[in-house]
Design a protein around this motif. Structure first.
Motif, PDB file in Angstrom:
ATOM      1  N   UNK A 245       0.823  -1.211   0.000  1.00  0.00           N
ATOM      2  CA  UNK A 245       0.000   0.000   0.000  1.00  0.00           C
ATOM      3  C   UNK A 245       0.858   1.263   0.000  1.00  0.00           C
ATOM      4  N   UNK A 246       2.056   1.192   0.594  1.00  0.00           N
ATOM      5  CA  UNK A 246       2.903   2.387   0.668  1.00  0.00           C
ATOM      6  C   UNK A 246       3.642   2.632  -0.644  1.00  0.00           C
ATOM      7  N   UNK A 247       4.101   1.566  -1.291  1.00  0.00           N
ATOM      8  CA  UNK A 247       4.919   1.752  -2.494  1.00  0.00           C
ATOM      9  C   UNK A 247       4.731   0.576  -3.444  1.00  0.00           C
ATOM     10  N   UNK A 248       3.605   0.570  -4.200  1.00  0.00           N
ATOM     11  CA  UNK A 248       3.373  -0.530  -5.143  1.00  0.00           C
ATOM     12  C   UNK A 248       4.462  -0.544  -6.208  1.00  0.00           C
ATOM     13  N   UNK A 249       4.846  -1.759  -6.613  1.00  0.00           N
ATOM     14  CA  UNK A 249       5.936  -1.873  -7.587  1.00  0.00           C
ATOM     15  C   UNK A 249       5.438  -2.286  -8.963  1.00  0.00           C
ATOM     16  N   UNK A 250       4.131  -2.534  -9.095  1.00  0.00           N
ATOM     17  CA  UNK A 250       3.585  -2.929 -10.395  1.00  0.00           C
ATOM     18  C   UNK A 250       2.559  -1.879 -10.843  1.00  0.00           C
ATOM     19  N   UNK A 251       2.600  -1.484 -12.115  1.00  0.00           N
ATOM     20  CA  UNK A 251       1.666  -0.456 -12.584  1.00  0.00           C
ATOM     21  C   UNK A 251       0.192  -0.810 -12.378  1.00  0.00           C
ATOM     22  N   UNK A 252      -0.151  -2.102 -12.452  1.00  0.00           N
ATOM     23  CA  UNK A 252      -1.556  -2.471 -12.235  1.00  0.00           C
ATOM     24  C   UNK A 252      -1.953  -2.228 -10.782  1.00  0.00           C
ATOM     25  N   UNK A 253      -1.069  -2.606  -9.851  1.00  0.00           N
ATOM     26  CA  UNK A 253      -1.361  -2.365  -8.433  1.00  0.00           C
ATOM     27  C   UNK A 253      -1.482  -0.862  -8.186  1.00  0.00           C
ATOM     28  N   UNK A 254      -0.602  -0.106  -8.812  1.00  0.00           N
ATOM     29  CA  UNK A 254      -0.650   1.356  -8.668  1.00  0.00           C
ATOM     30  C   UNK A 254      -2.032   1.886  -9.064  1.00  0.00           C
ATOM     31  N   UNK A 255      -2.545   1.371 -10.190  1.00  0.00           N
ATOM     32  CA  UNK A 255      -3.855   1.834 -10.666  1.00  0.00           C
ATOM     33  C   UNK A 255      -4.974   1.394  -9.725  1.00  0.00           C
ATOM     34  N   UNK A 256      -4.920   0.144  -9.250  1.00  0.00           N
ATOM     35  CA  UNK A 256      -5.960  -0.331  -8.327  1.00  0.00           C
ATOM     36  C   UNK A 256      -5.972   0.501  -7.053  1.00  0.00           C
ATOM     37  N   UNK A 257      -4.784   0.744  -6.492  1.00  0.00           N
ATOM     38  CA  UNK A 257      -4.696   1.481  -5.226  1.00  0.00           C
ATOM     39  C   UNK A 257      -5.126   2.935  -5.380  1.00  0.00           C
ATOM     40  N   UNK A 258      -4.928   3.472  -6.573  1.00  0.00           N
ATOM     41  CA  UNK A 258      -5.257   4.890  -6.751  1.00  0.00           C
ATOM     42  C   UNK A 258      -6.765   5.120  -6.625  1.00  0.00           C
ATOM     43  N   UNK A 259      -7.562   4.056  -6.747  1.00  0.00           N
ATOM     44  CA  UNK A 259      -9.023   4.198  -6.646  1.00  0.00           C
ATOM     45  C   UNK A 259      -9.526   3.970  -5.225  1.00  0.00           C
ATOM     46  N   UNK A 260      -8.619   3.609  -4.298  1.00  0.00           N
ATOM     47  CA  UNK A 260      -9.047   3.329  -2.918  1.00  0.00           C
ATOM     48  C   UNK A 260      -9.149   4.651  -2.159  1.00  0.00           C
ATOM     49  N   UNK A 261     -10.301   4.930  -1.537  1.00  0.00           N
ATOM     50  CA  UNK A 261     -10.430   6.193  -0.800  1.00  0.00           C
ATOM     51  C   UNK A 261      -9.433   6.245   0.359  1.00  0.00           C
ATOM     52  N   UNK A 262      -8.898   7.441   0.620  1.00  0.00           N
ATOM     53  CA  UNK A 262      -7.972   7.628   1.742  1.00  0.00           C
ATOM     54  C   UNK A 262      -8.798   8.051   2.948  1.00  0.00           C
ATOM     55  N   UNK A 263      -8.630   7.357   4.105  1.00  0.00           N
ATOM     56  CA  UNK A 263      -9.482   7.668   5.252  1.00  0.00           C
ATOM     57  C   UNK A 263      -9.272   9.061   5.857  1.00  0.00           C
ATOM     58  N   UNK A 264      -8.069   9.652   5.665  1.00  0.00           N
ATOM     59  CA  UNK A 264      -7.823  10.953   6.303  1.00  0.00           C
ATOM     60  C   UNK A 264      -8.582  12.056   5.569  1.00  0.00           C
ATOM     61  N   UNK A 265      -9.301  12.928   6.329  1.00  0.00           N
ATOM     62  CA  UNK A 265     -10.015  14.024   5.672  1.00  0.00           C
ATOM     63  C   UNK A 265      -9.048  14.932   4.919  1.00  0.00           C
ATOM     64  N   UNK A 266      -9.427  15.333   3.727  1.00  0.00           N
ATOM     65  CA  UNK A 266      -8.603  16.261   2.952  1.00  0.00           C
ATOM     66  C   UNK A 266      -7.512  15.586   2.154  1.00  0.00           C
ATOM     67  N   UNK A 267      -7.236  14.293   2.432  1.00  0.00           N
ATOM     68  CA  UNK A 267      -6.166  13.600   1.709  1.00  0.00           C
ATOM     69  C   UNK A 267      -6.749  12.932   0.463  1.00  0.00           C
ATOM     70  N   UNK A 268      -5.926  12.754  -0.543  1.00  0.00           N
ATOM     71  CA  UNK A 268      -6.392  12.038  -1.727  1.00  0.00           C
ATOM     72  C   UNK A 268      -5.215  11.376  -2.437  1.00  0.00           C
ATOM     73  N   UNK A 269      -5.538  10.372  -3.223  1.00  0.00           N
ATOM     74  CA  UNK A 269      -4.507   9.723  -4.024  1.00  0.00           C
ATOM     75  C   UNK A 269      -4.598  10.236  -5.444  1.00  0.00           C
ATOM     76  N   UNK A 270      -3.452  10.215  -6.098  1.00  0.00           N
ATOM     77  CA  UNK A 270      -3.447  10.604  -7.507  1.00  0.00           C
ATOM     78  C   UNK A 270      -4.070   9.455  -8.289  1.00  0.00           C
TER      79      UNK A 270
END
Ligand code: SF4
Length: 343
Positions: A245-270
């Motif tokens: 979750x901190x540093x995905x090494x595969x582009x597919x994982x990167x894309x999947x994780x980018x759609x996961x909401x971040x629990x902290x208010x005001x934070x977001x993933x690219x």
């Protein structure tokens, strides 16, 4: 090092595609195409990926719900994929499953008491009738349902309660491993959290191993030890949860994780938007199966299939980017970590 509880080596399941009046085989669905992983006693491994990636087929293949096309499945040091059904029976007790839809997986014509008593009886676990009733009552306690609810029918329960009954039925066989196949996907958010907490408590109390099959990375992040990411029948990345979750090494994982909401208010993933659809598993792309959608694809990706490569201890990824100098790898080092929440 102790023997893993479950070892899956080069597992393949290809379903024939039949056509025409005589039903001749015209091709194969390469649902699972050579995957390997292991699960330690008491560990949770999550198998994640989009629907149709083959993850549920892996669960069914381990449970021997069908014959596999190739590879090996070993439970506690004993190979089970080629074992005759009669020999497999006592080992089958040690692997149980909880399905996504508890309503269709519970017999509507059986009261809860009989649903729970059935595996206890089938596997000869109770000493006598009194012991059987005690075990049924204990199972209701374990899944936090009232004991007197054993007289009720499945349709009298809510979705979350039915899933608790499904978990109790799995526990009735005293397993070492439970395969949770999208076990919380059909539930409301609050109920989902309750069932996940229950599974975690049961794991702690009973030392269970869990294979948690899910497309929901937000839930996976909450409950797993390690994650294996699947794409089109292949595992493309395996890592401890924190690292993945901190540093995905595969582009597919990167894309999947980018759609996961971040629990902290005001934070977001690219957000990484993948182009196109998942290709057909009947005719998977040559080279890297992800190359038709990968934002970083280069010539080699269209020719050579990447093997899993260990980028750090315990962190494996199948991507040709790892052969490039770090400065040219968009997912290397700090760049990967930058995918985490941006304030
Ligand atoms: Fe993308 Fe190429 Fe890596 Fe496949 S091998 S994920 S196409 S960069």
């Amino acid at each position: 090092m102790s023997t893993p509880l479950l070892e899956v080596h080069d597992l393949k399941k290809h379903f024939p595609v039949r056509a025409g009046f005589l039903g001749g085989v015209t091709g194969y669905v390469y649902a699972v195409d050579g995957i390997s992983f292991s699960i330690a006693k008491g560990e949770t491994l999550s198998l994640v990926g989009e629907s149709g990636c083959g993850k549920s087929t892996v669960g069914k293949a381990i449970l021997r719900l069908f014959d596999i096309t190739g590879g090996q499945v070993t439970l506690d040091g004993t190979r089970i994929d080629d074992m005759p059904a009669a020999t497999l029976r006592p080992l089958r007790r040690r692997m149980q499953v909880v399905f996504q839809d508890p309503y269709s997986s519970l017999n509507p014509r059986m009261r809860v008491r009989d649903i729970l008593a059935e595996p206890i009886r089938n596997f000869g676990l109770a000493k006598d009738a009194a012991d059987l009733e005690k075990r049924v009552g204990d199972l209701m306690d374990r899944v936090r349902l009232p004991r007197d609810a054993v007289r009720r029918w499945p349709h009298e329960f809510s979705g979350g309660q039915r899933q608790r009954i499904g978990i109790a039925r799995a526990l009735a066989a005293e397993p070492d491993l439970i395969i949770c196949d999208e076990a919380v996907s059909a539930l409301d958010v609050s109920v989902k959290a309750q069932i996940v907490n229950l599974l975690q408590d049961l794991q702690k109390d009973l030392g269970l191993a869990l294979l948690f099959i899910s497309h929901d990375l937000a839930i996976v992040e909450h409950m797993t030890h390690r994650v294996a990411v699947m794409y089109l029948g292949k595992i493309v990345e395996v890592a401890p949860k924190r690292e993945l979750f901190a540093a995905p090494k595969h582009p597919y994982t990167e894309a999947l994780l980018s759609a996961v909401p971040v629990p902290e208010p005001g934070a977001q993933r690219e957000r990484v938007i993948l182009k196109g659809d998942v290709p057909s598993p009947i005719n998977p792309p040559k080279g890297c199966r992800f190359h038709t959608r990968c934002p970083y694809a280069f010539d080699r990706c269209r020719q050579d299939e990447p093997a899993l490569y260990q980028t750090e201890p315990g962190h494996w990824s199948a991507c040709h980017l790892h052969d490039l100098p770090a400065a040219e790898n968009p997912l290397a080092g700090a760049k990967g970590a930058a995918l985490i929440a941006k304030h």
